[in-house]
Design a protein around this motif. Structure first.
Motif, PDB file in Angstrom:
ATOM      1  N   MET A 111       0.866  -1.082   0.048  1.00  0.00           N
ATOM      2  CA  MET A 111       0.238   0.082   0.024  1.00  0.00           C
ATOM      3  C   MET A 111       0.735   1.185  -0.068  1.00  0.00           C
ATOM      4  O   MET A 111       0.501   2.287  -0.676  1.00  0.00           O
ATOM      5  N   ALA A 112       1.891   1.125   0.995  1.00  0.00           N
ATOM      6  CA  ALA A 112       2.851   2.335   0.876  1.00  0.00           C
ATOM      7  C   ALA A 112       3.528   2.588  -0.622  1.00  0.00           C
ATOM      8  O   ALA A 112       3.870   3.720  -0.753  1.00  0.00           O
ATOM      9  N   ARG A 113       3.475   1.558  -1.617  1.00  0.00           N
ATOM     10  CA  ARG A 113       4.005   1.671  -2.860  1.00  0.00           C
ATOM     11  C   ARG A 113       2.998   1.948  -3.882  1.00  0.00           C
ATOM     12  O   ARG A 113       3.180   2.099  -4.838  1.00  0.00           O
ATOM     13  N   ASP A 114       1.763   2.101  -3.242  1.00  0.00           N
ATOM     14  CA  ASP A 114       0.718   2.643  -4.088  1.00  0.00           C
ATOM     15  C   ASP A 114       0.165   1.384  -4.938  1.00  0.00           C
ATOM     16  O   ASP A 114      -0.208   1.571  -6.189  1.00  0.00           O
ATOM     17  N   PHE A 115       0.390   0.157  -4.586  1.00  0.00           N
ATOM     18  CA  PHE A 115      -0.168  -1.085  -5.248  1.00  0.00           C
ATOM     19  C   PHE A 115      -1.594  -0.864  -4.877  1.00  0.00           C
ATOM     20  O   PHE A 115      -1.969  -0.516  -3.938  1.00  0.00           O
ATOM     21  N   ARG A 116      -2.634  -1.324  -6.072  1.00  0.00           N
ATOM     22  CA  ARG A 116      -3.847  -1.172  -5.643  1.00  0.00           C
ATOM     23  C   ARG A 116      -4.424  -2.714  -5.544  1.00  0.00           C
ATOM     24  O   ARG A 116      -5.650  -2.829  -5.095  1.00  0.00           O
ATOM     25  N   LEU A 117      -3.962  -3.751  -5.951  1.00  0.00           N
ATOM     26  CA  LEU A 117      -4.610  -4.913  -5.855  1.00  0.00           C
ATOM     27  C   LEU A 117      -3.434  -6.011  -5.365  1.00  0.00           C
ATOM     28  O   LEU A 117      -2.416  -6.035  -6.184  1.00  0.00           O
ATOM     29  N   MET A 118      -3.598  -6.987  -4.519  1.00  0.00           N
ATOM     30  CA  MET A 118      -2.791  -8.078  -4.223  1.00  0.00           C
ATOM     31  C   MET A 118      -3.457  -9.130  -4.711  1.00  0.00           C
ATOM     32  O   MET A 118      -4.693  -9.647  -4.147  1.00  0.00           O
ATOM     33  N   VAL A 119      -2.975 -10.327  -5.387  1.00  0.00           N
ATOM     34  CA  VAL A 119      -3.611 -11.477  -5.640  1.00  0.00           C
ATOM     35  C   VAL A 119      -2.513 -12.528  -5.096  1.00  0.00           C
ATOM     36  O   VAL A 119      -1.439 -12.513  -5.007  1.00  0.00           O
ATOM     37  N   ALA A 120      -3.552 -13.620  -4.434  1.00  0.00           N
ATOM     38  CA  ALA A 120      -2.949 -14.877  -3.843  1.00  0.00           C
ATOM     39  C   ALA A 120      -3.164 -15.897  -4.777  1.00  0.00           C
ATOM     40  O   ALA A 120      -4.066 -16.097  -5.330  1.00  0.00           O
ATOM     41  N   VAL A 121      -2.140 -16.468  -5.340  1.00  0.00           N
ATOM     42  CA  VAL A 121      -2.255 -17.799  -6.324  1.00  0.00           C
ATOM     43  C   VAL A 121      -1.611 -18.875  -5.466  1.00  0.00           C
ATOM     44  O   VAL A 121      -0.433 -19.189  -5.264  1.00  0.00           O
ATOM     45  N   ILE A 122      -2.456 -19.611  -4.666  1.00  0.00           N
ATOM     46  CA  ILE A 122      -2.208 -20.398  -3.843  1.00  0.00           C
ATOM     47  C   ILE A 122      -2.460 -21.855  -4.424  1.00  0.00           C
ATOM     48  O   ILE A 122      -3.362 -22.399  -5.004  1.00  0.00           O
ATOM     49  N   GLY A 123      -1.144 -22.831  -4.280  1.00  0.00           N
ATOM     50  CA  GLY A 123      -1.065 -23.859  -4.981  1.00  0.00           C
ATOM     51  C   GLY A 123      -1.703 -24.922  -3.972  1.00  0.00           C
ATOM     52  O   GLY A 123      -1.272 -25.201  -2.982  1.00  0.00           O
ATOM     53  N   ASP A 124      -2.602 -25.482  -4.714  1.00  0.00           N
ATOM     54  CA  ASP A 124      -3.547 -26.829  -4.122  1.00  0.00           C
ATOM     55  C   ASP A 124      -4.484 -26.307  -3.348  1.00  0.00           C
ATOM     56  O   ASP A 124      -4.360 -25.478  -2.247  1.00  0.00           O
ATOM     57  N   GLU A 125      -5.728 -27.022  -3.585  1.00  0.00           N
ATOM     58  CA  GLU A 125      -6.911 -26.667  -2.751  1.00  0.00           C
ATOM     59  C   GLU A 125      -6.818 -27.078  -1.454  1.00  0.00           C
ATOM     60  O   GLU A 125      -7.386 -26.669  -0.445  1.00  0.00           O
ATOM     61  N   GLU A 126      -5.926 -28.278  -1.087  1.00  0.00           N
ATOM     62  CA  GLU A 126      -5.756 -28.500   0.180  1.00  0.00           C
ATOM     63  C   GLU A 126      -4.889 -27.632   1.134  1.00  0.00           C
ATOM     64  O   GLU A 126      -4.541 -28.017   2.281  1.00  0.00           O
ATOM     65  N   SER A 127      -4.323 -26.472   0.548  1.00  0.00           N
ATOM     66  CA  SER A 127      -3.493 -25.482   1.273  1.00  0.00           C
ATOM     67  C   SER A 127      -4.549 -24.922   2.204  1.00  0.00           C
ATOM     68  O   SER A 127      -4.532 -23.366   2.355  1.00  0.00           O
ATOM     69  N   HIS A 128      -5.005 -25.530   3.093  1.00  0.00           N
ATOM     70  CA  HIS A 128      -6.161 -24.703   4.130  1.00  0.00           C
ATOM     71  C   HIS A 128      -5.602 -23.677   4.686  1.00  0.00           C
ATOM     72  O   HIS A 128      -6.335 -22.671   5.290  1.00  0.00           O
ATOM     73  N   GLY A 129      -4.342 -23.768   5.466  1.00  0.00           N
ATOM     74  CA  GLY A 129      -3.817 -22.967   6.190  1.00  0.00           C
ATOM     75  C   GLY A 129      -3.354 -21.614   5.357  1.00  0.00           C
ATOM     76  O   GLY A 129      -3.918 -20.418   5.955  1.00  0.00           O
ATOM     77  N   SER A 130      -2.912 -21.718   4.173  1.00  0.00           N
ATOM     78  CA  SER A 130      -2.571 -20.465   3.412  1.00  0.00           C
ATOM     79  C   SER A 130      -4.166 -19.841   2.876  1.00  0.00           C
ATOM     80  O   SER A 130      -4.053 -18.654   3.047  1.00  0.00           O
ATOM     81  N   ILE A 131      -5.092 -20.692   2.776  1.00  0.00           N
ATOM     82  CA  ILE A 131      -6.527 -20.032   2.315  1.00  0.00           C
ATOM     83  C   ILE A 131      -6.993 -19.466   3.343  1.00  0.00           C
ATOM     84  O   ILE A 131      -7.403 -18.193   3.318  1.00  0.00           O
ATOM     85  N   ARG A 132      -7.032 -19.915   4.704  1.00  0.00           N
ATOM     86  CA  ARG A 132      -7.737 -19.409   5.956  1.00  0.00           C
ATOM     87  C   ARG A 132      -6.797 -17.989   6.238  1.00  0.00           C
ATOM     88  O   ARG A 132      -7.475 -16.868   6.754  1.00  0.00           O
ATOM     89  N   LEU A 133      -5.463 -18.014   6.199  1.00  0.00           N
ATOM     90  CA  LEU A 133      -4.746 -16.855   6.550  1.00  0.00           C
ATOM     91  C   LEU A 133      -5.088 -16.091   5.587  1.00  0.00           C
ATOM     92  O   LEU A 133      -5.441 -14.480   5.992  1.00  0.00           O
TER      93      LEU A 133
END
Length: 178
Positions: A111-133
Motif C-alpha cells: 500500500m505504501a508503494r501504491d499498489f492497488r490489488l494483491m492476488v494470492a495464487v495458492i497452490g493446491d485446494e488442500e492448502s487450508h492454512g494459506s487459504i484461511r490466512l
C-alpha cells in the motif's frame, strides 16, 4: 519471544534458499521441481527489489523463520498496480503466526508503494492454512483453476484470492507505465 519482520538483506539468502528448497521438494506452494541455488535466489530477489517490490523476512533471535515478497502479477503494463504475494515459512515455524506477520507487513508495504490489488495464487485446494490466512486478512476467493499443475504424483489446483489495497479500483492508478 517477539518476531521481527524487516526488509531482507543479502545475509538472509542462505536461509531463504533453504526455506524455499524445502517448499519446492515437499510442498505445493511452488510448482517448481528442483530448488534453485543461492545464486539464482539472489538474482530473483534483486530483480524484485530493483523494480520496487518489497521482500521481507521474519526473524527471531537471529534466526530467519520465513520470508515473503510481492512481485508482478503479470508482465504487461496494464497490470502495473497489481501484485502477487508469496510467503514461505520454515517447517519448524509453521503454526506460530509467522505467515500472518509476514503477510500483514507485506500488505502495508505494498500500500505504501501504491499498489492497488494483491492476488494470492495458492497452490493446491488442500492448502487450508494459506487459504484461511489470506481470508482472515481480507482476501476474497475469486476462483479455482482445476488440474492446472502436476506435482508429487497428483494433479493440483490453484486457488485464486484477491484483496484491494488502499483506494483499490475506485481511482485510476498512479504508478507510472514502465
Amino acid at each position: 519471544m517477539s518476531i521481527l519482520v524487516r526488509p531482507s538483506s543479502d545475509a538472509d539468502l542462505a536461509s531463504i534458499t533453504e526455506i524455499y528448497a524445502h517448499a519446492v521438494m515437499h510442498g505445493t506452494a511452488s510448482f517448481e521441481f528442483a530448488p534453485p541455488d543461492r545464486a539464482e535466489m539472489a538474482r530473483r530477489r534483486a530483480a524484485l527489489l530493483d523494480n520496487g517490490y518489497p521482500y521481507l523476512v521474519a526473524e527471531r533471535e537471529g534466526e530467519i523463520l520465513g520470508y515473503a515478497y510481492a512481485g508482478p502479477y503479470r508482465p504487461r503494463p496494464a497490470y502495473r498496480s497489481t501484485v502477487e504475494d508469496s510467503i514461505y515459512v520454515a517447517p519448524a515455524a509453521h503454526r506460530l503466526g509467522i505467515g500472518r506477520e509476514l503477510l500483514s507487513r507485506l500488505i502495508t508495504e505494498c500500500m505504501a508503494r501504491d499498489f492497488r490489488l494483491m492476488v494470492a495464487v495458492i497452490g493446491d485446494e488442500e492448502s487450508h492454512g494459506s487459504i484461511r490466512l489470506h481470508a482472515s486478512l481480507g482476501f476474497e476467493h475469486v476462483g479455482v483453476l482445476k488440474g492446472i499443475g502436476y506435482k508429487h504424483e497428483r494433479w493440483l489446483a490453484t486457488v485464486l484470492m484477491q484483496k484491494s489495497l488502499g483506494p483499490g479500483t475506485a481511482e485510476p492508478p498512479t504508478r507510472p507505465v514502465p
